[in-house]
Structures are given as structure tokens and as C-alpha cells.
Design a protein around this motif. Structure first.
Motif, PDB file in Angstrom:
ATOM      1  N   PRO A 296       0.795  -1.236   0.000  1.00 22.12           N
ATOM      2  CA  PRO A 296       0.000   0.000   0.000  1.00 22.12           C
ATOM      3  C   PRO A 296       0.828   1.287   0.000  1.00 22.12           C
ATOM      4  CG  PRO A 296      -1.019  -1.594   1.433  1.00 22.12           C
ATOM      5  CD  PRO A 296       0.286  -2.196   0.978  1.00 22.12           C
ATOM      6  N   PRO A 297       1.937   1.379   0.746  1.00 21.14           N
ATOM      7  CA  PRO A 297       2.739   2.608   0.633  1.00 21.14           C
ATOM      8  C   PRO A 297       3.330   2.801  -0.766  1.00 21.14           C
ATOM      9  CG  PRO A 297       3.309   1.449   2.647  1.00 21.14           C
ATOM     10  CD  PRO A 297       2.406   0.555   1.870  1.00 21.14           C
ATOM     11  N   GLU A 298       3.698   1.701  -1.421  1.00 21.06           N
ATOM     12  CA  GLU A 298       4.222   1.823  -2.779  1.00 21.06           C
ATOM     13  C   GLU A 298       3.122   2.268  -3.750  1.00 21.06           C
ATOM     14  OE1 GLU A 298       7.823  -1.458  -2.767  1.00 21.06           O
ATOM     15  OE2 GLU A 298       5.785  -2.143  -3.145  1.00 21.06           O
ATOM     16  N   LEU A 299       1.895   1.779  -3.531  1.00 20.06           N
ATOM     17  CA  LEU A 299       0.778   2.227  -4.362  1.00 20.06           C
ATOM     18  C   LEU A 299       0.515   3.715  -4.145  1.00 20.06           C
ATOM     19  CD1 LEU A 299      -1.716  -0.756  -4.044  1.00 20.06           C
ATOM     20  CD2 LEU A 299      -0.289  -0.166  -6.001  1.00 20.06           C
ATOM     21  N   ASP A 300       0.616   4.160  -2.885  1.00 14.36           N
ATOM     22  CA  ASP A 300       0.454   5.596  -2.598  1.00 14.36           C
ATOM     23  C   ASP A 300       1.513   6.423  -3.323  1.00 14.36           C
ATOM     24  OD1 ASP A 300      -1.802   5.518  -1.014  1.00 14.36           O
ATOM     25  OD2 ASP A 300      -0.669   5.245   0.846  1.00 14.36           O
ATOM     26  N   ASN A 301       2.755   5.941  -3.302  1.00 13.15           N
ATOM     27  CA  ASN A 301       3.829   6.668  -3.998  1.00 13.15           C
ATOM     28  C   ASN A 301       3.581   6.717  -5.501  1.00 13.15           C
ATOM     29  OD1 ASN A 301       5.183   7.189  -1.635  1.00 13.15           O
ATOM     30  ND2 ASN A 301       6.527   5.422  -1.807  1.00 13.15           N
ATOM     31  N   LEU A 302       3.095   5.591  -6.075  1.00 11.64           N
ATOM     32  CA  LEU A 302       2.787   5.565  -7.501  1.00 11.64           C
ATOM     33  C   LEU A 302       1.668   6.556  -7.824  1.00 11.64           C
ATOM     34  CD1 LEU A 302       3.363   4.182 -10.229  1.00 11.64           C
ATOM     35  CD2 LEU A 302       1.553   2.558  -9.649  1.00 11.64           C
ATOM     36  N   LEU A 303       0.653   6.614  -6.960  1.00 10.67           N
ATOM     37  CA  LEU A 303      -0.450   7.557  -7.159  1.00 10.67           C
ATOM     38  C   LEU A 303       0.045   9.004  -7.090  1.00 10.67           C
ATOM     39  CD1 LEU A 303      -3.464   8.261  -7.415  1.00 10.67           C
ATOM     40  CD2 LEU A 303      -3.601   8.061  -4.933  1.00 10.67           C
ATOM     41  N   LYS A 304       0.903   9.304  -6.118  1.00  8.74           N
ATOM     42  CA  LYS A 304       1.432  10.675  -5.993  1.00  8.74           C
ATOM     43  C   LYS A 304       2.229  11.071  -7.230  1.00  8.74           C
ATOM     44  CE  LYS A 304       1.659  10.778  -0.978  1.00  8.74           C
ATOM     45  NZ  LYS A 304       2.537  10.778   0.202  1.00  8.74           N
ATOM     46  N   LYS A 305       3.051  10.126  -7.719  1.00  7.47           N
ATOM     47  CA  LYS A 305       3.830  10.419  -8.926  1.00  7.47           C
ATOM     48  C   LYS A 305       2.908  10.638 -10.125  1.00  7.47           C
ATOM     49  CE  LYS A 305       7.897   7.783  -7.559  1.00  7.47           C
ATOM     50  NZ  LYS A 305       8.674   6.558  -7.811  1.00  7.47           N
ATOM     51  N   ALA A 306       1.850   9.815 -10.225  1.00  3.35           N
ATOM     52  CA  ALA A 306       0.912   9.952 -11.347  1.00  3.35           C
ATOM     53  C   ALA A 306       0.197  11.294 -11.280  1.00  3.35           C
ATOM     54  CB  ALA A 306      -0.091   8.804 -11.339  1.00  3.35           C
ATOM     55  N   LYS A 307      -0.279  11.680 -10.107  1.00  2.08           N
ATOM     56  CA  LYS A 307      -0.983  12.958  -9.971  1.00  2.08           C
ATOM     57  C   LYS A 307      -0.072  14.130 -10.314  1.00  2.08           C
ATOM     58  CE  LYS A 307      -2.830  13.046  -5.846  1.00  2.08           C
ATOM     59  NZ  LYS A 307      -3.553  12.941  -4.576  1.00  2.08           N
ATOM     60  N   LYS A 308       1.186  14.043  -9.871  1.00  2.00           N
ATOM     61  CA  LYS A 308       2.115  15.131 -10.155  1.00  2.00           C
ATOM     62  C   LYS A 308       2.482  15.169 -11.635  1.00  2.00           C
ATOM     63  CE  LYS A 308       6.219  17.239  -8.290  1.00  2.00           C
ATOM     64  NZ  LYS A 308       7.266  17.178  -7.283  1.00  2.00           N
ATOM     65  N   SER A 309       2.701  14.003 -12.221  1.00  2.00           N
ATOM     66  CA  SER A 309       3.101  13.942 -13.627  1.00  2.00           C
ATOM     67  C   SER A 309       1.960  14.321 -14.564  1.00  2.00           C
ATOM     68  CB  SER A 309       3.584  12.532 -13.953  1.00  2.00           C
ATOM     69  OG  SER A 309       3.811  12.388 -15.324  1.00  2.00           O
ATOM     70  N   LEU A 310       0.739  13.874 -14.254  1.00  2.00           N
ATOM     71  CA  LEU A 310      -0.404  14.118 -15.132  1.00  2.00           C
ATOM     72  C   LEU A 310      -1.105  15.439 -14.827  1.00  2.00           C
ATOM     73  CD1 LEU A 310      -1.857  10.507 -15.080  1.00  2.00           C
ATOM     74  CD2 LEU A 310      -0.468  11.538 -16.870  1.00  2.00           C
ATOM     75  N   GLY A 311      -0.822  16.030 -13.693  1.00  2.00           N
ATOM     76  CA  GLY A 311      -1.443  17.302 -13.336  1.00  2.00           C
ATOM     77  C   GLY A 311      -2.930  17.176 -13.088  1.00  2.00           C
ATOM     78  N   CYS A 312      -3.327  16.130 -12.414  1.00  2.00           N
ATOM     79  CA  CYS A 312      -4.750  15.916 -12.137  1.00  2.00           C
ATOM     80  C   CYS A 312      -4.903  15.287 -10.758  1.00  2.00           C
ATOM     81  CB  CYS A 312      -5.370  15.018 -13.209  1.00  2.00           C
ATOM     82  SG  CYS A 312      -4.669  13.377 -13.227  1.00  2.00           S
ATOM     83  N   GLY A 313      -6.134  15.105 -10.350  1.00  2.00           N
ATOM     84  CA  GLY A 313      -6.424  14.476  -9.069  1.00  2.00           C
ATOM     85  C   GLY A 313      -6.538  12.977  -9.232  1.00  2.00           C
ATOM     86  N   GLY A 314      -6.581  12.313  -8.106  1.00  2.00           N
ATOM     87  CA  GLY A 314      -6.736  10.871  -8.140  1.00  2.00           C
ATOM     88  C   GLY A 314      -6.890  10.337  -6.738  1.00  2.00           C
ATOM     89  N   THR A 315      -7.273   9.067  -6.661  1.00  2.00           N
ATOM     90  CA  THR A 315      -7.447   8.438  -5.357  1.00  2.00           C
ATOM     91  C   THR A 315      -7.115   6.963  -5.459  1.00  2.00           C
ATOM     92  OG1 THR A 315      -8.945   8.117  -3.502  1.00  2.00           O
ATOM     93  CG2 THR A 315      -9.889   7.917  -5.687  1.00  2.00           C
ATOM     94  N   LEU A 316      -6.848   6.381  -4.302  1.00  2.00           N
ATOM     95  CA  LEU A 316      -6.565   4.958  -4.210  1.00  2.00           C
ATOM     96  C   LEU A 316      -7.738   4.313  -3.502  1.00  2.00           C
ATOM     97  CD1 LEU A 316      -4.376   2.736  -4.582  1.00  2.00           C
ATOM     98  CD2 LEU A 316      -3.624   3.267  -2.283  1.00  2.00           C
TER      99      LEU A 316
END
Length: 160
Positions: free
Chosen positions: A111-131
């Protein structure tokens, strides 16, 4: 003697039916005292359970490779392997807004790795998201950008 008398008195208070308490109860000393271990004699501080084993009776075995080399080989093999993820678009129960759901994420990701992947995706794509559970929901109708992001991070992407 004081402590044992106190314990007996407390015991007697708890028993409400006894009206007469024999006096000999107060004269008992601690009968369950364990014998003390003498510390004046010399004792070995630690005893090895393997001290009596004879090393000559064991057959010679090949020496395994150092763990660092094999662990490094496993890490590089795991990093080269592409893990499959599935993309899908969803609009239902979102007020007409479209989200891209990344599902079937590899189970070795914690789960922490999934959170890190989500944070990177949100920052890279410039959008919101959730897990939610083991699925990542990215806001907006941008599956091409999400696909590119995941492929850059070593995933094999299936879906729109």
C-alpha cells in the motif's frame, strides 16, 4: 510477616460468609517460597547448546554464493520484468465526470508503494486521483497520458 498477614486479611474480607476466623491463619508465613539460586558460586553466563556437537561428523557442503550477489540478481530480474495492469474508463455514479481506473495492479506492491505511484501519477499528469482498495482512479478522460506514464514506470498496459 506483615505482607502475608495483609494478604490473609484481604482474603478474609472477600469471603463474606465467614464470621469466625481462626487465629492460626495470621501466624502462617509464606509456605510457597521457592529456593533462591546461589550467586556466590561461579556459573557460566551463557551455555551454548551446540558446544557438544562434533564438527567432524558432518559432511562437507559446498559454500553458497554470497547473498548480496544473488539478491542483486533477483532485484535486476524483477525490475526488468513488466507487470500487467488494466486501464478502463468509468462514468457511472460520478455525475457525468470521467475517470480512468488502473486495476489489477501487481500484488507485490505494498500500500505505501501504491500511494507513492499515485502521488507520482498525480504530479506527472497534473490531475487528481485516489486509491480505492488496490485500484487507482485518475480524474479526467486522459487514458493515453496514463498509459504513457505507466509504461515509463515499467508496466505493460492493457485497455483503452
Amino acid at each position: 510477616m506483615l505482607a502475608s498477614n495483609f494478604a490473609v486479611r484481604c482474603f478474609i474480607r472477600e469471603i463474606r460468609d465467614i464470621r469466625f476466623v481462626p487465629i492460626f491463619l495470621f501466624r502462617f508465613t509464606n509456605l510457597n517460597v521457592k529456593p533462591k539460586i546461589p550467586i556466590s558460586t561461579s556459573q557460566s553466563p551463557l551455555q551454548s547448546p551446540f558446544a557438544a556437537l562434533n564438527p567432524e561428523i558432518f559432511p562437507d557442503r559446498p559454500v553458497p554464493e554470497p547473498a548480496s550477489n544473488s539478491a542483486h540478481a533477483n532485484v535486476t530480474a524483477a525490475s526488468q520484468k513488466k507487470f500487467r495492469v488494466v486501464l478502463r474508463r468509468e462514468k457511472s455514479q460520478r455525475g457525468g465526470k470521467t475517470v480512468v481506473v488502473i486495476s489489477q495492479l501487481p500484488t507485490h506492491l505494498s500500500p505505501p508503494e501504491l500511494d507513492n505511484l499515485l502521488k507520482k501519477a498525480k504530479k506527472s499528469l497534473g490531475c487528481g486521483g485516489t486509491l480505492s482498495g488496490r485500484e487507482i482512479e485518475v480524474q479526467g478522460d486522459q487514458p493515453d497520458r496514463v498509459r504513457r506514464f505507466l509504461e515509463d514506470h515499467g508496466f505493460s498496459v492493457v485497455g483503452p
